[in-house]
Design an enzyme around this catalytic site. Structure first.
Site, PDB file in Angstrom:
ATOM      1  N   ASP A 241       3.175   4.050  17.327  1.00  0.00           N
ATOM      2  CA  ASP A 241       2.337   4.110  16.224  1.00  0.00           C
ATOM      3  C   ASP A 241       0.975   3.047  16.396  1.00  0.00           C
ATOM      4  O   ASP A 241       1.287   2.150  17.328  1.00  0.00           O
ATOM      5  CB  ASP A 241       3.026   3.616  14.888  1.00  0.00           C
ATOM      6  CG  ASP A 241       2.372   3.801  13.480  1.00  0.00           C
ATOM      7  OD1 ASP A 241       3.151   4.625  12.869  1.00  0.00           O
ATOM      8  OD2 ASP A 241       1.162   3.309  13.074  1.00  0.00           O
TER       9      ASP A 241
ATOM     10  N   GLY B 133       3.876   8.078  14.443  1.00  0.00           N
ATOM     11  CA  GLY B 133       3.680   7.739  13.146  1.00  0.00           C
ATOM     12  C   GLY B 133       4.859   7.106  12.646  1.00  0.00           C
ATOM     13  O   GLY B 133       5.128   7.339  11.418  1.00  0.00           O
TER      14      GLY B 133
ATOM     15  N   GLN C  77       5.997   3.795   9.227  1.00  0.00           N
ATOM     16  CA  GLN C  77       6.111   3.780   7.793  1.00  0.00           C
ATOM     17  C   GLN C  77       6.371   5.267   7.538  1.00  0.00           C
ATOM     18  O   GLN C  77       6.321   6.136   8.071  1.00  0.00           O
ATOM     19  CB  GLN C  77       4.896   3.033   7.079  1.00  0.00           C
ATOM     20  CG  GLN C  77       3.675   3.953   7.366  1.00  0.00           C
ATOM     21  CD  GLN C  77       2.310   3.343   6.656  1.00  0.00           C
ATOM     22  OE1 GLN C  77       2.193   2.185   6.349  1.00  0.00           O
ATOM     23  NE2 GLN C  77       1.451   4.058   6.138  1.00  0.00           N
ATOM     24  N   GLY C  78       6.379   5.430   6.068  1.00  0.00           N
ATOM     25  CA  GLY C  78       6.616   6.723   5.476  1.00  0.00           C
ATOM     26  C   GLY C  78       7.642   7.572   6.066  1.00  0.00           C
ATOM     27  O   GLY C  78       8.578   7.017   6.288  1.00  0.00           O
TER      28      GLY C  78
ATOM     29  N   TYR D 171      -7.811  18.685   6.111  1.00  0.00           N
ATOM     30  CA  TYR D 171      -6.683  18.625   6.097  1.00  0.00           C
ATOM     31  C   TYR D 171      -5.861  19.730   6.190  1.00  0.00           C
ATOM     32  O   TYR D 171      -4.862  20.246   6.963  1.00  0.00           O
ATOM     33  CB  TYR D 171      -5.969  17.783   5.041  1.00  0.00           C
ATOM     34  CG  TYR D 171      -4.600  17.239   5.023  1.00  0.00           C
ATOM     35  CD1 TYR D 171      -4.189  16.238   5.664  1.00  0.00           C
ATOM     36  CD2 TYR D 171      -3.779  18.025   4.355  1.00  0.00           C
ATOM     37  CE1 TYR D 171      -2.767  15.691   5.890  1.00  0.00           C
ATOM     38  CE2 TYR D 171      -2.251  17.753   4.226  1.00  0.00           C
ATOM     39  CZ  TYR D 171      -1.861  16.581   5.036  1.00  0.00           C
ATOM     40  OH  TYR D 171      -0.571  16.180   4.758  1.00  0.00           O
TER      41      TYR D 171
ATOM     42  N   CYS E 114       0.321   2.699  19.785  1.00  0.00           N
ATOM     43  CA  CYS E 114      -0.498   3.809  20.629  1.00  0.00           C
ATOM     44  C   CYS E 114      -1.140   4.479  19.582  1.00  0.00           C
ATOM     45  O   CYS E 114      -0.515   4.669  18.635  1.00  0.00           O
ATOM     46  CB  CYS E 114       0.563   4.570  21.186  1.00  0.00           C
ATOM     47  SG  CYS E 114      -0.248   6.571  21.562  1.00  0.00           S
TER      48      CYS E 114
ATOM     49  N   ASN F  25       6.834  10.644  -1.155  1.00  0.00           N
ATOM     50  CA  ASN F  25       6.538   9.421  -1.640  1.00  0.00           C
ATOM     51  C   ASN F  25       6.233   8.464  -0.466  1.00  0.00           C
ATOM     52  O   ASN F  25       6.950   7.666   0.109  1.00  0.00           O
ATOM     53  CB  ASN F  25       7.527   8.682  -2.359  1.00  0.00           C
ATOM     54  CG  ASN F  25       7.152   7.378  -3.143  1.00  0.00           C
ATOM     55  OD1 ASN F  25       6.201   6.791  -3.130  1.00  0.00           O
ATOM     56  ND2 ASN F  25       8.130   6.639  -3.687  1.00  0.00           N
ATOM     57  N   THR F  26       4.806   8.499   0.130  1.00  0.00           N
ATOM     58  CA  THR F  26       4.487   7.528   1.353  1.00  0.00           C
ATOM     59  C   THR F  26       3.237   6.900   0.843  1.00  0.00           C
ATOM     60  O   THR F  26       2.474   7.491   0.070  1.00  0.00           O
ATOM     61  CB  THR F  26       4.494   8.078   2.528  1.00  0.00           C
ATOM     62  OG1 THR F  26       3.373   9.125   2.647  1.00  0.00           O
ATOM     63  CG2 THR F  26       5.717   9.134   2.827  1.00  0.00           C
TER      64      THR F  26
END
Ligand SMILES: NC(=O)c1ccc[n+]([C@@H]2O[C@H](COP(=O)([O-])OP(=O)(O)OC[C@H]3O[C@@H](n4cnc5c(N)ncnc54)[C@H](O)[C@@H]3O)[C@@H](O)[C@H]2O)c1
Length: 266
Positions: A36, A12, A15-16, A151, A63, A187-188
């Site tokens: 990612d 991942g 980004q973020g 989640y 991936c 903040n993503t």
């Protein structure tokens, strides 16, 4: 762990928070495989890093972490390319209460698989030279969240697995430390999923409640989460720890009661 010239695999990472992790690892002199699903954003992030750091120090590996074979390939490519593996950050995650099975698949099953793959390459008994694995959970892994029950469940799972495998690592003398990070709201782009029916499903009606919650707790900059990661990696005494990162208290650790059953093996 002294980070210079260590090789890290970050899922991942396009980004973020994963991108912030990559930035911090590169600043410490690591080499990083950015793993990612999102090829476009992943390649753009690698290009941006290449302007700041030697291009040889990163590779982008497209991936889907929920695909067992692809994740295995990503590990293999990383080790083939850099010749070693010292750090695994299982960070890729989604917020999807509608198609909730993928939330369990990506946030929990892939983290478990990423941990086992990391151990396979790094643990002493397999001829590895040790290392560190950091799994990204969430404060939602320690608290109930009414509008994101799956989640929350996936992140509770990450914490339970991380603490348990860390004990196994100590008992088995793996030479690999395993810890978890639980950020508050960061903040993503993931925060945008709160507005989307295809992510929130039946909980869409409650999006304002989540926004009120975000306002109450505040939003953290991803760079602070990266600071937490570096702290875990550099402190060799940390294993099985659950690091919490909040606006109010910054970087701190969750405290657990000691276990009632104590043996030599704990
Ligand atoms: N942002 C927050 O408020 C927050 C809070 C606590 C925990 N977290 C956790 O931090 C981690 C990173 O989240 P973020 O906020 O940076 O989100 P993000 O959506 O900005 O980034 C997630 C990254 O993971 C990638 N990804 C998603 N599914 C994937 C898959 N199947 N295979 C490979 N890559 C995949 C995405 O392409 C993206 O680049 C997640 O595990 C998330 O649950 C985020």
């Amino acid at each position: 762990m002294h980070l210079k010239d260590k090789v890290a695999l970050v899922t991942g990472a396009a980004q973020g928070i994963g991108k912030a992790f990559t930035q911090a690892l590169l600043e410490k002199g690591c080499k990083v495989a950015l793993v990612d699903l999102n090829e476009e954003v992943g390649k753009a992030s690698k290009d941006a890093f290449d302007k700041q750091f030697d291009a040889q120090r990163t590779i982008f590996v497209p991936c889907d972490v929920s695909d067992e074979e692809k994740l295995k390939d990503a590990f293999q490519k990383t080790v083939q390319h850099f010749g070693q593996l010292d750090i695994v950050v299982n960070n890729a995650g989604v917020n999807n209460e509608k198609n909730w099975e993928i939330t369990v698949q990506i946030n929990l099953i892939s983290v478990i698989r990423g941990t086992y793959l990391g151990l396979e390459y790094m643990k002493n008994e397999n001829g590895g030279s040790g290392g560190a694995i950091v799994n990204i959970a969430s404060l939602a892994g320690l608290l109930p969240v009414a509008y994101q029950p799956v989640y929350s469940a996936s992140k509770h799972g990450v914490i339970g697995f991380t603490r348990s495998i860390a004990m196994a690592a100590t008992i088995g003398n793996y030479g690999v430390r395993v810890n978890a990070i639980c950020p508050g709201f960061v903040n993503t782009p993931i925060l945008q999923s709160i507005d989307k029916e295809e992510n929130m499903g039946q909980y869409s009606a409650y999006k304002q409640n989540i926004k009120d919650m975000i306002k109450f707790y505040g939003i953290i900059d991803p760079s602070l989460i990266a600071e937490g990661l570096i702290r875990i990696l550099e402190d060799d005494t940390l294993n099985g720890e659950v690091m919490k990162i909040t606006n109010k208290q910054g970087i701190h650790f969750h405290e657990y009661n000691s276990l009632p059953f104590q043996s030599k093996q704990q």
